[in-house]
Enzyme design. Structure first.
Site, PDB file in Angstrom:
ATOM      1  N   TYR A  67       0.907  -1.261   0.061  1.00 16.28           N
ATOM      2  CA  TYR A  67       0.003  -0.142  -0.171  1.00 16.28           C
ATOM      3  C   TYR A  67       0.829   1.120   0.030  1.00 16.28           C
ATOM      4  O   TYR A  67       1.505   1.564   1.015  1.00 16.28           O
ATOM      5  CB  TYR A  67      -0.750   0.016   1.132  1.00 16.28           C
ATOM      6  N   PRO A  68       1.418   1.947  -1.220  1.00 15.13           N
ATOM      7  CA  PRO A  68       2.449   2.519  -1.439  1.00 15.13           C
ATOM      8  C   PRO A  68       2.086   4.086  -0.901  1.00 15.13           C
ATOM      9  O   PRO A  68       1.960   5.037  -1.601  1.00 15.13           O
ATOM     10  CB  PRO A  68       2.615   2.747  -2.947  1.00 15.13           C
ATOM     11  N   CYS A  69       2.316   4.432   0.412  1.00 15.32           N
ATOM     12  CA  CYS A  69       2.214   5.514   0.860  1.00 15.32           C
ATOM     13  C   CYS A  69       3.368   6.612   0.742  1.00 15.32           C
ATOM     14  O   CYS A  69       3.235   7.684   0.781  1.00 15.32           O
ATOM     15  CB  CYS A  69       2.071   5.397   2.623  1.00 15.32           C
ATOM     16  N   HIS A  70       4.452   6.038   0.120  1.00 22.61           N
ATOM     17  CA  HIS A  70       5.663   6.479  -0.261  1.00 22.61           C
ATOM     18  C   HIS A  70       5.389   7.624  -1.484  1.00 22.61           C
ATOM     19  O   HIS A  70       5.834   8.635  -1.639  1.00 22.61           O
ATOM     20  CB  HIS A  70       6.778   5.680  -0.654  1.00 22.61           C
TER      21      HIS A  70
END
Length: 167
Positions: free
Chosen positions: A125-128
């Site tokens: 879950y690419p919060c970056h």
């Protein structure tokens, strides 16, 4: 056979630690591979995650495995924020404000920031891919902080000129 409580999978650059409880992945920790040691015997899920991580590191579609995630500790807003993350393509970013608007809370940028900080499954879950209002690099709670965030965005092909601080 009982599942291990923790498993580390390592790629060339990044490592992921799966924390299991009652057959569910409670958390994934993202770290530098150089600072990690892969678990000797991996579960089938961990082997699938490692294969996806290796594809990701070579800029191929990772096809992340469908792991049995435990979302029980997250609020409905946090779950919606995580779901929205999966729709941000690699190399693209959204600001906290843009995410808030997408989630129906146009003044909820800080709530989005809290949801990103609480993300138990970074990278998958690419919060970056969520950045500050002026597209600047802002907080990243994974091991390695902002440097890890920059490395992930560079690997995904994010454009330097559009992201201050992504040198």
């Amino acid at each position: 056979m009982s599942r291990p409580q923790r498993e580390w999978v390592c790629g060339a650059t990044f490592a992921l630690r799966l924390d299991w409880r009652d057959g569910l992945v409670r958390r994934i920790e993202l770290a530098w591979a150089a600072d990690s040691r892969e678990t000797d015997i991996l579960s089938g899920e961990a082997r699938a995650l490692k294969a996806a991580l290796l594809r990701y590191e070579t800029r191929c579609p990772p096809d992340w495995p469908d792991l049995p995630f435990d979302f029980s500790g997250l609020s409905e807003f946090q779950k919606a924020a995580l779901d929205a993350l999966r729709r941000i393509p690699p190399g693209a970013t959204r600001t906290y404000g843009e995410m808030a608007a997408l989630l129906g809370r146009p003044k909820g940028a800080q709530a989005v920031g809290r949801a990103m900080a609480a993300n138990p499954f970074p990278l998958l879950y690419p919060c970056h891919r969520v950045v500050g209002a002026n597209r600047a690099m802002t907080g990243f709670s994974a091991s390695g902080g902002i440097e890890m965030k920059k490395a992930l965005l560079r690997l995904e092909g994010a454009e330097q000129g559009l992201l201050p601080g992504l040198e």
